[in-house]
Scaffold this motif. Structure first.
Motif, PDB file in Angstrom:
ATOM      1  N   UNK A 152     -23.077   6.672 -30.309  1.00  0.00           N
ATOM      2  CA  UNK A 152     -22.010   6.720 -29.303  1.00  0.00           C
ATOM      3  C   UNK A 152     -20.786   5.873 -29.672  1.00  0.00           C
ATOM      4  N   UNK A 153     -20.957   4.922 -30.580  1.00  0.00           N
ATOM      5  CA  UNK A 153     -19.862   4.048 -30.977  1.00  0.00           C
ATOM      6  C   UNK A 153     -19.733   4.086 -32.492  1.00  0.00           C
ATOM      7  N   UNK A 154     -18.492   4.095 -32.981  1.00  0.00           N
ATOM      8  CA  UNK A 154     -18.252   4.355 -34.399  1.00  0.00           C
ATOM      9  C   UNK A 154     -17.177   3.429 -34.945  1.00  0.00           C
ATOM     10  N   UNK A 155     -17.070   3.391 -36.257  1.00  0.00           N
ATOM     11  CA  UNK A 155     -15.951   2.724 -36.899  1.00  0.00           C
ATOM     12  C   UNK A 155     -14.697   3.584 -36.789  1.00  0.00           C
ATOM     13  N   UNK A 156     -13.621   3.146 -37.473  1.00  0.00           N
ATOM     14  CA  UNK A 156     -12.332   3.786 -37.217  1.00  0.00           C
ATOM     15  C   UNK A 156     -11.310   3.377 -38.260  1.00  0.00           C
ATOM     16  N   UNK A 157     -10.256   4.179 -38.351  1.00  0.00           N
ATOM     17  CA  UNK A 157      -9.103   3.726 -39.093  1.00  0.00           C
ATOM     18  C   UNK A 157      -8.474   2.536 -38.384  1.00  0.00           C
ATOM     19  N   UNK A 158      -7.784   1.699 -39.150  1.00  0.00           N
ATOM     20  CA  UNK A 158      -7.176   0.503 -38.566  1.00  0.00           C
ATOM     21  C   UNK A 158      -5.926   0.170 -39.367  1.00  0.00           C
ATOM     22  N   UNK A 159      -4.891  -0.304 -38.683  1.00  0.00           N
ATOM     23  CA  UNK A 159      -3.650  -0.637 -39.370  1.00  0.00           C
ATOM     24  C   UNK A 159      -2.718  -1.383 -38.441  1.00  0.00           C
ATOM     25  N   UNK A 160      -1.710  -0.703 -37.945  1.00  0.00           N
ATOM     26  CA  UNK A 160      -0.822  -1.311 -36.952  1.00  0.00           C
ATOM     27  C   UNK A 160      -1.437  -1.276 -35.557  1.00  0.00           C
ATOM     28  N   UNK A 161      -2.419  -0.398 -35.374  1.00  0.00           N
ATOM     29  CA  UNK A 161      -3.158  -0.323 -34.111  1.00  0.00           C
ATOM     30  C   UNK A 161      -4.636  -0.552 -34.382  1.00  0.00           C
ATOM     31  N   UNK A 162      -5.330  -1.034 -33.356  1.00  0.00           N
ATOM     32  CA  UNK A 162      -6.739  -1.381 -33.517  1.00  0.00           C
ATOM     33  C   UNK A 162      -7.585  -0.161 -33.842  1.00  0.00           C
ATOM     34  N   UNK A 163      -7.343   0.938 -33.139  1.00  0.00           N
ATOM     35  CA  UNK A 163      -8.118   2.158 -33.357  1.00  0.00           C
ATOM     36  C   UNK A 163      -7.184   3.280 -33.784  1.00  0.00           C
ATOM     37  N   UNK A 164      -7.326   3.694 -35.026  1.00  0.00           N
ATOM     38  CA  UNK A 164      -6.538   4.797 -35.567  1.00  0.00           C
ATOM     39  C   UNK A 164      -7.490   5.855 -36.114  1.00  0.00           C
ATOM     40  N   UNK A 165      -6.936   7.009 -36.422  1.00  0.00           N
ATOM     41  CA  UNK A 165      -7.726   8.030 -37.099  1.00  0.00           C
ATOM     42  C   UNK A 165      -7.923   7.632 -38.559  1.00  0.00           C
ATOM     43  N   UNK A 166      -9.020   8.035 -39.191  1.00  0.00           N
ATOM     44  CA  UNK A 166     -10.079   8.872 -38.629  1.00  0.00           C
ATOM     45  C   UNK A 166     -11.178   8.036 -37.991  1.00  0.00           C
ATOM     46  N   UNK A 167     -12.010   8.680 -37.172  1.00  0.00           N
ATOM     47  CA  UNK A 167     -13.236   8.024 -36.747  1.00  0.00           C
ATOM     48  C   UNK A 167     -14.172   7.896 -37.948  1.00  0.00           C
ATOM     49  N   UNK A 168     -14.962   6.807 -37.945  1.00  0.00           N
ATOM     50  CA  UNK A 168     -15.880   6.537 -39.058  1.00  0.00           C
ATOM     51  C   UNK A 168     -17.282   6.317 -38.489  1.00  0.00           C
ATOM     52  N   UNK A 169     -17.999   7.387 -38.144  1.00  0.00           N
ATOM     53  CA  UNK A 169     -19.357   7.222 -37.619  1.00  0.00           C
ATOM     54  C   UNK A 169     -20.309   6.734 -38.696  1.00  0.00           C
ATOM     55  N   UNK A 170     -21.484   6.283 -38.271  1.00  0.00           N
ATOM     56  CA  UNK A 170     -22.490   5.777 -39.203  1.00  0.00           C
ATOM     57  C   UNK A 170     -23.564   6.824 -39.489  1.00  0.00           C
ATOM     58  N   UNK A 171     -23.168   8.066 -39.380  1.00  0.00           N
ATOM     59  CA  UNK A 171     -24.007   9.223 -39.688  1.00  0.00           C
ATOM     60  C   UNK A 171     -23.079  10.307 -40.217  1.00  0.00           C
ATOM     61  N   UNK A 172     -23.635  11.297 -40.884  1.00  0.00           N
ATOM     62  CA  UNK A 172     -22.808  12.360 -41.440  1.00  0.00           C
ATOM     63  C   UNK A 172     -22.310  13.264 -40.319  1.00  0.00           C
ATOM     64  N   UNK A 173     -20.995  13.306 -40.101  1.00  0.00           N
ATOM     65  CA  UNK A 173     -20.468  14.142 -39.016  1.00  0.00           C
ATOM     66  C   UNK A 173     -20.492  15.613 -39.420  1.00  0.00           C
ATOM     67  N   UNK A 174     -20.654  16.507 -38.443  1.00  0.00           N
ATOM     68  CA  UNK A 174     -20.662  17.932 -38.759  1.00  0.00           C
ATOM     69  C   UNK A 174     -19.262  18.444 -39.071  1.00  0.00           C
ATOM     70  N   UNK A 175     -19.193  19.593 -39.686  1.00  0.00           N
ATOM     71  CA  UNK A 175     -17.906  20.229 -39.931  1.00  0.00           C
ATOM     72  C   UNK A 175     -17.242  19.759 -41.209  1.00  0.00           C
ATOM     73  N   UNK A 176     -16.022  20.233 -41.395  1.00  0.00           N
ATOM     74  CA  UNK A 176     -15.253  19.914 -42.590  1.00  0.00           C
ATOM     75  C   UNK A 176     -14.868  18.443 -42.599  1.00  0.00           C
TER      76      UNK A 176
END
Length: 250
Positions: A152-176
């Protein structure tokens, strides 16, 4: 990002040294506030969607987003400290799990496996690699050890904002899966449970706990994707015990 990451790591390491039986989580959070003032930076968490703490401090079955307060740390507790700071408009975000005194062997294994899973993921932070391979490496490493991944909770891109794209889950996400590019900065943060993977949020609206109340561990780095070796912007010495996994000393 390098400067913000270095400060976030320095503060996290200082707080980790203060984890001891008898201390309260609120005392550690207030120390974080003092250290942030000393380093001329601000908490990236305080006030974020109403969050009331300078750091996230989570104990035992608390997975993430715990709020510092009167709770006393007891012998045998494991304490997760998550430090995010803003410096000159950029974010540094990192977390660790610290033992308060001696802890059971299985809990030591949990910490060692979780920390190593972070470094397994970091190996994939290279230009041209697929994000899904980075994400999937965490669960692929932890599952054979008998532990489970919080979904339910994942890692994330980070830079000028705390939460940016992409999401970084700790499991293999489905799709491309997107392809990683040099210059991306990712907050990679395995959250691993000793028991069931399911979690729930307490009435404070923030603190996430394991459904079965078994311990959870959390480790995080901000990592720069490069065309060569990944660069850990929040570098610190590794804390857990590699010999628990039959690995050479770090």
């Amino acid at each position: 990002m390098r400067k913000a990451g270095s400060i976030a790591s320095t503060i996290l390491q200082a707080l980790a040294k203060e984890v001891a039986p008898g201390r309260t989580t609120g005392e550690i959070d207030q120390l974080a506030a003092e250290l942030m003032r000393e380093h001329d930076c601000k908490s990236a968490f305080l006030g974020y969607r109403g969050f009331p703490g300078y750091t996230c401090i989570s104990v035992n079955e608390e997975v993430v987003h715990g709020i510092g307060g009167p709770r006393k740390i007891m012998p045998g507790d494991i304490v997760k400290i998550d430090v995010g700071i803003t410096k000159s408009g950029f974010i540094g975000d990192n977390a660790t799990t610290v033992a308060a005194g001696d802890i059971p062997l299985e809990t030591k294994r949990l910490l060692a496996v979780t920390e190593q899973s972070l470094y397994e993921a970091i190996k994939h932070a290279r230009a041209g690699r697929k994000l899904a391979d980075l994400c999937g490496s965490v669960e692929a490493f932890t599952k054979p050890h008998g532990f489970t991944i919080v979904r339910e909770f994942v890692g994330h891109g980070v830079g000028r904002r705390l939460h940016e794209e992409p999401q970084v889950p700790n499991y293999r996400p489905p799709g491309k899966s997107p392809t990683l590019e040099a210059g991306m900065t990712l907050a990679i943060e395995p959250m691993v449970n000793a028991g069931v993977p399911s979690v729930r949020i307490l009435d404070d609206g923030w603190t996430v706990i394991t459904e079965d109340r078994k311990p959870s561990a959390h480790f995080e780095h901000t990592v720069l994707v490069t065309s060569g070796d990944p660069e850990i912007l929040t570098w610190r010495p590794r804390e857990a015990l590699p010999e628990m996994l039959g690995l050479p000393p770090w």
